[in-house]
Design a protein around this motif. Sequence first.
Motif, PDB file in Angstrom:
ATOM      1  N   HIS A  22      35.888   0.946  36.418  1.00  0.00           N
ATOM      2  CA  HIS A  22      35.404   1.964  35.496  1.00  0.00           C
ATOM      3  C   HIS A  22      36.579   2.779  34.967  1.00  0.00           C
ATOM      4  O   HIS A  22      37.459   3.169  35.734  1.00  0.00           O
ATOM      5  N   THR A  23      36.574   3.028  33.674  1.00  0.00           N
ATOM      6  CA  THR A  23      37.697   3.733  33.044  1.00  0.00           C
ATOM      7  C   THR A  23      37.183   4.823  32.108  1.00  0.00           C
ATOM      8  O   THR A  23      37.620   4.913  30.954  1.00  0.00           O
ATOM      9  N   LYS A  26      40.168   7.335  31.017  1.00  0.00           N
ATOM     10  CA  LYS A  26      41.144   6.691  30.138  1.00  0.00           C
ATOM     11  C   LYS A  26      40.519   6.316  28.795  1.00  0.00           C
ATOM     12  O   LYS A  26      41.099   6.569  27.729  1.00  0.00           O
ATOM     13  N   SER A  27      39.338   5.715  28.824  1.00  0.00           N
ATOM     14  CA  SER A  27      38.708   5.241  27.594  1.00  0.00           C
ATOM     15  C   SER A  27      38.230   6.390  26.714  1.00  0.00           C
ATOM     16  O   SER A  27      38.200   6.270  25.485  1.00  0.00           O
ATOM     17  N   THR A 126      44.513  -1.672  35.996  1.00  0.00           N
ATOM     18  CA  THR A 126      43.599  -0.791  35.271  1.00  0.00           C
ATOM     19  C   THR A 126      43.126   0.355  36.147  1.00  0.00           C
ATOM     20  O   THR A 126      43.021   1.505  35.693  1.00  0.00           O
ATOM     21  N   ARG A 127      42.825   0.060  37.419  1.00  0.00           N
ATOM     22  CA  ARG A 127      42.427   1.130  38.341  1.00  0.00           C
ATOM     23  C   ARG A 127      43.554   2.140  38.532  1.00  0.00           C
ATOM     24  O   ARG A 127      43.315   3.341  38.614  1.00  0.00           O
ATOM     25  N   GLU A 129      45.836   2.900  36.338  1.00  0.00           N
ATOM     26  CA  GLU A 129      45.914   3.699  35.114  1.00  0.00           C
ATOM     27  C   GLU A 129      44.845   4.785  35.114  1.00  0.00           C
ATOM     28  O   GLU A 129      45.113   5.932  34.747  1.00  0.00           O
ATOM     29  N   GLU A 130      43.625   4.437  35.521  1.00  0.00           N
ATOM     30  CA  GLU A 130      42.556   5.423  35.561  1.00  0.00           C
ATOM     31  C   GLU A 130      42.881   6.514  36.569  1.00  0.00           C
ATOM     32  O   GLU A 130      42.637   7.703  36.318  1.00  0.00           O
ATOM     33  N   CYS A 133      45.425   8.841  34.982  1.00  0.00           N
ATOM     34  CA  CYS A 133      44.800   9.726  33.995  1.00  0.00           C
ATOM     35  C   CYS A 133      44.043  10.855  34.685  1.00  0.00           C
ATOM     36  O   CYS A 133      44.099  12.014  34.247  1.00  0.00           O
ATOM     37  N   CYS A 134      43.343  10.531  35.770  1.00  0.00           N
ATOM     38  CA  CYS A 134      42.599  11.557  36.512  1.00  0.00           C
ATOM     39  C   CYS A 134      43.554  12.555  37.163  1.00  0.00           C
ATOM     40  O   CYS A 134      43.303  13.768  37.144  1.00  0.00           O
ATOM     41  N   ASN A 238      30.519   3.099  31.351  1.00  0.00           N
ATOM     42  CA  ASN A 238      31.879   3.163  31.885  1.00  0.00           C
ATOM     43  C   ASN A 238      31.997   4.000  33.149  1.00  0.00           C
ATOM     44  O   ASN A 238      33.054   4.534  33.451  1.00  0.00           O
ATOM     45  N   CYS A 337      50.385   8.166  31.264  1.00  0.00           N
ATOM     46  CA  CYS A 337      49.393   8.911  30.485  1.00  0.00           C
ATOM     47  C   CYS A 337      49.987  10.274  30.133  1.00  0.00           C
ATOM     48  O   CYS A 337      50.507  10.978  30.994  1.00  0.00           O
TER      49      CYS A 337
END
Length: 351
Positions: A22-23, A26-27, A126-127, A129-130, A133-134, A238, A337
């Motif tokens: 889940h992103t 980021k998304s 991807t995880r 990156e999320e 961002c968090c 998402n 990010c």
Amino acid sequence: MAISIYDPRTMGKLVERMPKVHTFIKSTFFRNTETFDTQKIDVDFKKGNRQLAPFIHRKTGGATIENEGFQTNTYEPPLVAPNKITTIDDILKRTPGESLYNGKSPNQRAVEKMQRDFQELEEMVTRREEWMCCQALFTGKIPVLDKKGKKIQDIIDFQFTNKAVLKDAEKWNKTTGGKIKQLKDWRKEVQKKGFVNCNICLMGSDALEAFMADEEVQKLLDIRRYEIAVIKPKELPNGATYVGAIPEIALDIYTYNEWYLDNWTNPAKPEDKPLLPPDAVVLLSAEAQYSMYYGAVGIVDENGKTIAVAEGSRIPEQWVERRPARRFIQLNSAPLCVPHEVASWYVASVC
């Protein structure tokens, strides 16, 4: 129980349950993506003000306004490079779900394993990156640690200051009121310092429970015909859940129940932790500017045995080693990010 080759049988469907990636953060916010061919990235920050045009005497002709400066910060995107190994055992043995008797060739298994491995590596990147961002939004900092919790490079610090930790008497629970007013005050603070209107509110699980149990909030929610507040929980694709809206301040409320495996704080006891802290309330604006930057990655050219600089968000790489024979596939990325407008959101610890 031993398998008899004389009994007729059919291989059933393989049941494979893997956690989805889940992103939402980021998304939703870091939609602008740029790649660079350098290891370090310079980011310019410029913040205006609310200066009024000066009155002047008609015979003066004009008043000169000084040019505003800007600040340049240099960041080095951290490198993530997970890899997987394929050995002869992986391609000679039957894979899960494969027929017992008319199975696949070793070459077919090798190709399918490579596809599965790249998919797994992509999900891991991807995880990460999320998570980055968090961390950037919820704490204002990104710690860069290895699997053992050791620092790899300096903490990426965005100098974020729009945050508050409520005192014991102010903390959210079922009896304390004033939660709507606090949201208004925090939103006004961002309007003053960040020049944007916060239209999204993220609430952690504990904060949301306390918010929904508040008598003042319940009274607002009861008057639906006046549309003072509308609560219609809805799952989003998402990973987030849309809880409702407070039209009075044009604020949509969401919660985000997604976790990551923390295997570096205490490597002996890995723990699933929430990306959105349970006690957090975060006010954000869809108007603010956030970016995903990707720095250059060095890879080895197997043909010429030279090091090449690659630019992109995902850089695949593979090589072979002997004694024992094994193939490595690796997915490289150097993500960063960047919240360009550091005063454009607000974070409060309320429980």
